[in-house]
Scaffold this motif. Structure first.
Motif, PDB file in Angstrom:
ATOM      1  N   GLY A 266       0.702  -1.159   0.031  1.00 23.95           N
ATOM      2  CA  GLY A 266       0.024  -0.061  -0.187  1.00 23.95           C
ATOM      3  C   GLY A 266       0.801   1.249   0.058  1.00 23.95           C
ATOM      4  N   ASP A 267       2.236   1.065   0.293  1.00 19.66           N
ATOM      5  CA  ASP A 267       2.846   2.340   0.328  1.00 19.66           C
ATOM      6  C   ASP A 267       3.824   2.367  -1.144  1.00 19.66           C
ATOM      7  N   GLU A 268       3.729   1.403  -2.021  1.00 20.55           N
ATOM      8  CA  GLU A 268       4.314   1.736  -3.240  1.00 20.55           C
ATOM      9  C   GLU A 268       4.096   3.035  -4.168  1.00 20.55           C
ATOM     10  N   VAL A 269       5.109   3.487  -4.610  1.00 21.34           N
ATOM     11  CA  VAL A 269       5.058   4.921  -5.437  1.00 21.34           C
ATOM     12  C   VAL A 269       4.762   4.283  -6.814  1.00 21.34           C
TER      13      VAL A 269
ATOM     14  N   ALA B 127      19.728   1.422   0.113  1.00 23.10           N
ATOM     15  CA  ALA B 127      20.171   1.953  -1.123  1.00 23.10           C
ATOM     16  C   ALA B 127      19.891   1.464  -2.316  1.00 23.10           C
ATOM     17  N   MET B 128      19.639   0.164  -2.352  1.00 23.08           N
ATOM     18  CA  MET B 128      19.462  -0.421  -3.734  1.00 23.08           C
ATOM     19  C   MET B 128      17.832  -0.436  -4.193  1.00 23.08           C
ATOM     20  N   SER B 129      17.119  -0.629  -3.249  1.00 24.72           N
ATOM     21  CA  SER B 129      15.892  -0.619  -3.758  1.00 24.72           C
ATOM     22  C   SER B 129      14.596   0.163  -2.883  1.00 24.72           C
ATOM     23  N   GLY B 130      15.269   0.921  -1.887  1.00 25.12           N
ATOM     24  CA  GLY B 130      14.235   1.862  -1.045  1.00 25.12           C
ATOM     25  C   GLY B 130      13.622   0.930   0.145  1.00 25.12           C
TER      26      GLY B 130
ATOM     27  N   GLY C 287      22.588  10.454   0.809  1.00 31.17           N
ATOM     28  CA  GLY C 287      21.261  10.530   1.630  1.00 31.17           C
ATOM     29  C   GLY C 287      20.158  10.884   0.628  1.00 31.17           C
ATOM     30  N   THR C 288      20.354  10.472  -0.489  1.00 30.88           N
ATOM     31  CA  THR C 288      19.156  10.593  -1.526  1.00 30.88           C
ATOM     32  C   THR C 288      18.764   9.091  -2.106  1.00 30.88           C
ATOM     33  N   ILE C 289      17.731   8.535  -1.349  1.00 32.40           N
ATOM     34  CA  ILE C 289      16.986   7.380  -1.881  1.00 32.40           C
ATOM     35  C   ILE C 289      15.675   7.467  -1.994  1.00 32.40           C
ATOM     36  N   ALA C 290      15.096   7.033  -3.324  1.00 27.72           N
ATOM     37  CA  ALA C 290      13.786   6.992  -3.598  1.00 27.72           C
ATOM     38  C   ALA C 290      13.066   5.980  -2.822  1.00 27.72           C
ATOM     39  N   PRO C 291      11.756   6.408  -2.799  1.00 25.43           N
ATOM     40  CA  PRO C 291      10.950   5.147  -2.118  1.00 25.43           C
ATOM     41  C   PRO C 291      10.763   4.025  -2.845  1.00 25.43           C
ATOM     42  N   PHE C 292      10.202   2.933  -2.279  1.00 23.86           N
ATOM     43  CA  PHE C 292      10.223   1.854  -3.372  1.00 23.86           C
ATOM     44  C   PHE C 292       8.842   1.874  -3.912  1.00 23.86           C
ATOM     45  N   PRO C 293       8.816   1.204  -5.246  1.00 20.03           N
ATOM     46  CA  PRO C 293       9.827   0.743  -6.010  1.00 20.03           C
ATOM     47  C   PRO C 293      10.589   1.560  -7.015  1.00 20.03           C
ATOM     48  N   MET C 294      10.339   2.621  -6.840  1.00 20.59           N
ATOM     49  CA  MET C 294      11.255   3.583  -7.609  1.00 20.59           C
ATOM     50  C   MET C 294      12.568   3.407  -7.622  1.00 20.59           C
TER      51      MET C 294
END
Length: 348
Positions: A74-77, A268-271, A289-296
């Motif tokens: 439910g929190d996947e972007v 780092a690799m997947s969020g 310090g820049t890690i996109a949310p999962f699954p982006m």
């Protein structure tokens, strides 16, 4: 053990970890043909690819096998205007492997419904799930089709929730395990329980067979898991290091060269939190310090990781491995399987 063997039609309660993105038909079939239970991870596979993979598995083995999917939390972007911002943060890695900055796709992942529709056609012996509790509709449809459903827990509370949903068995995965921490009731960082503590508590809390995972790579780990009350074991890293797996030589070498205390939990690799080696890519992404949310994040890093795999650049790959990596000794699935079987009771 008898429950699992009879339930699944296998000779030994030894399960292959279903690697999301690193599964191979060859390895899955090898474990099933040896009398264990081969599993194949379907993370990111659309319906057509699932059908093709299922046909390949049917052609490779006539023994039972399973497939694994990730349940939506439910929190996947979805792809959005931040895509290029996070992509630009990874530009040095794209340049290092000669890949263009990836444009925003229509979607990062196929829908659960699309995956399930194809899985029902493939009709595996087992559908295993991570990151949640399968719905009553999923379990009912699987049962109607004669497919067993296996859930995955990182805490006792998660195991109880899975048992109450009606799953046929539960994988209790300790924090030593490779890859993603598949917690779903609390944040993964708050659900870090070791295998030795987790397995007996889950066994005491549920009335379905429990499969121990995390830190098991040889006969000693098998014997210990069964002594804790597990009905079977799931092994990932030891099989991943073999020539039968779909990973790279650089990844296999890293598994053998990384000590237990050098594996790290990172987003780092997947969020999402996952265990692997802290290579150049992980260190640099964490430092940024820049890690996109999962699954982006997973989709974005996947673009340079795939190229790095092809070019043999281990420092830019996702080097997933568990804390038992120093125990890896064998080069083939057959050798690993024989070592694991040696840890079963004599009558097994």
């Amino acid at each position: 053990m008898t429950d699992l063997r009879g339930m699944l039609g296998i000779e030994h309660p030894i399960f292959l970890g279903p690697y999301g993105g690193l599964s191979s038909v060859r390895l899955t079939a090898a474990v099933s043909d040896a009398g264990g239970f081969g599993s194949f991870g379907l993370y990111g596979y659309d319906g057509d690819r699932i059908r093709t993979t299922g046909a390949e598995l049917r052609a490779a083995t006539d023994r039972p096998f399973g497939v694994n999917i990730w349940l939506p939390t439910g929190d996947e972007v979805e792809p959005n205007t931040q895509h290029m911002i996070f992509a630009q943060a990874l530009q040095p890695f794209y340049e290092a492997v000669g890949v263009e900055l990836p444009a925003r796709p229509e979607k990062y992942l196929p829908s659960l419904d699309e995956q399930l529709e194809a899985i029902w056609e493939v009709a595996p012996a087992v559908l295993s799930v991570v990151f949640g509790v399968p719905s009553a509709e999923l379990i009912d449809e699987a049962r109607r089709r004669g497919i067993r459903v296996v859930g995955t827990a990182t805490t006792v509370a998660e195991a109880v929730a899975l048992a109450e949903s009606g799953v046929d068995a539960i994988v209790a995965t300790g924090m030593e395990a490779a890859g993603h921490r598949v917690s779903f009731l609390r944040p993964a960082e708050d659900s870090l329980v070791g295998t030795f503590a987790l397995v007996p508590q889950v066994v005491d809390a549920v009335d379905v067979p429990v499969i121990a995972a995390g830190g098991i790579a040889d006969r000693r780990g098998v014997a210990a898991a069964l002594a804790l009350g597990a009905s079977g074991v799931q092994v990932g890293t030891a099989f991943l290091a073999t020539a039968d797996s779909a990973t790279t030589d650089a990844h296999r070498a890293a598994i053998r060269a990384t000590s237990a205390d050098e594996t790290v939990l990172t987003r780092a690799m997947s969020g999402r939190l996952a265990r692997g080696a802290r290579n150049r890519a992980v260190r640099a992404i964490e430092a940024s310090g820049t890690i996109a949310p999962f699954p982006m994040q997973n989709w974005l890093t996947g673009k340079f990781r795939t190229a790095a795999n092809e070019q043999g650049l281990g420092e830019l790959q996702g080097l997933w491995m568990g804390q038992a990596s120093p125990l890896v000794r064998y080069d083939t699935a057959a050798e690993v399987f024989a070592e694991l079987v040696a840890g079963l009771p004599a009558e097994q």
